[in-house]
Each structure stands twice: as C-alpha cells, then as structure tokens.
Design an enzyme around this catalytic site. Structure first.
Site: not given
Ligand code: NI
Length: 157
Positions: A45, A50, A88-89, A130-131, A134
C-alpha cells in the site's frame, strides 16, 4: 519512481485534503506513478502523503489486484479486532504488531471517478486501515504494541 518520505517528515503528520477534481491531469498522472512506486518498493500500500502529496488518495495491492482509493471513508468496522504485524515504506526496517478491525466497509472513488463500496476482511482490511490512517497523519508506530527492527542483509546480488 517517486521519492518516498521517511518518518519524521512533517507531511506524514498532516491531515490530507479530499480530492475534488477526479479528472485532474496531475491526479491521473500521479496514480500510475504511485502504483509503480509501491510495486518497485515491494509495498502492499502507498498513500499520497508518503510521496509528498497531502491529498486523500491511496493505492493498495492485494492478491495481485491493485485498488485505487480516492477519498476513502471507512463506514463500518467490525467489533472484532485482531493483532497483526505491520511495516511501512515511510518507517523502514521497523515492524510491530497493530490491532485492527477484522472486517470493514469502505466507500471510495475509483480511478475512473466512480463511487465504490468494498467489504474487506483480514489482510486487505488491515492494509486499508493502515492507508486511511496515513491520510489522517497517523503512522502504525503510533498504535503498535511493540516495535522491533529488522535490518536488511547487506547484499546487493
Ligand atoms: Ni505505511
């Protein structure tokens, strides 16, 4: 490939703004770029904040399918929650267990500007939660029970 912002970048902490113009050229260019960036980074994701765009847009991949979520809104959450490991990236090498709703219903606009409603369970529900976090400036490390570091092996082959 777009540059991914790393915690503690302040953009990651902003509440992202809703998308209002769905056939905006910039948006239509950004979507495939975000999908490419997610895939090349081996992520499941990626949310627009991000990559430095504070708008309510995220891409998710699950079972080889890609879902583009514009203005996602979780309208139903199961009472049942479950723990699961997340990374997470934007928080590289750190992982932790996060409690998420097992089942959710999410309303969103797709890449074609069409309204969609999706019921998601388990892993997909976890990725979407999770997204959406963000988009509200929340990172999984805010919710994780215990964090641990996994350093990738130093190997380039
Ligand atoms: Ni993330």
């Amino acid at each position: 490939m777009l540059k991914i912002l790393i915690n503690p970048d302040p953009i990651l902490r902003q509440k992202a703004k809703p998308v209002t113009n769905f056939d905006d050229k910039k948006l239509q260019k950004l979507i495939p770029e975000m999908i490419e960036t997610m895939q090349k980074s081996d992520g499941v994701g990626l949310a627009a904040p991000q990559i430095g765009e504070s708008i309510r847009l995220a891409v998710v991949t699950y079972r080889k399918k890609t879902i583009v979520l514009i203005n996602p809104e979780i309208i139903k959450r199961s009472l049942l929650k479950e723990w699961g490991e997340e990374g997470c990236l934007s928080v590289p090498t750190i992982y932790g267990d996060v409690k998420r709703h097992k089942k959710i219903t999410v309303n969103y606009i797709d890449a074609q500007g069409k309204k969609q409603c999706l019921q998601a369970f388990g892993m997909l529900a976890r990725i979407i939660q999770h997204e959406v976090d963000h988009l509200d400036g929340i990172l999984f490390i805010d919710k994780a029970k215990k964090l641990f570091t996994l350093t990738p092996h130093e190997s380039n082959d």
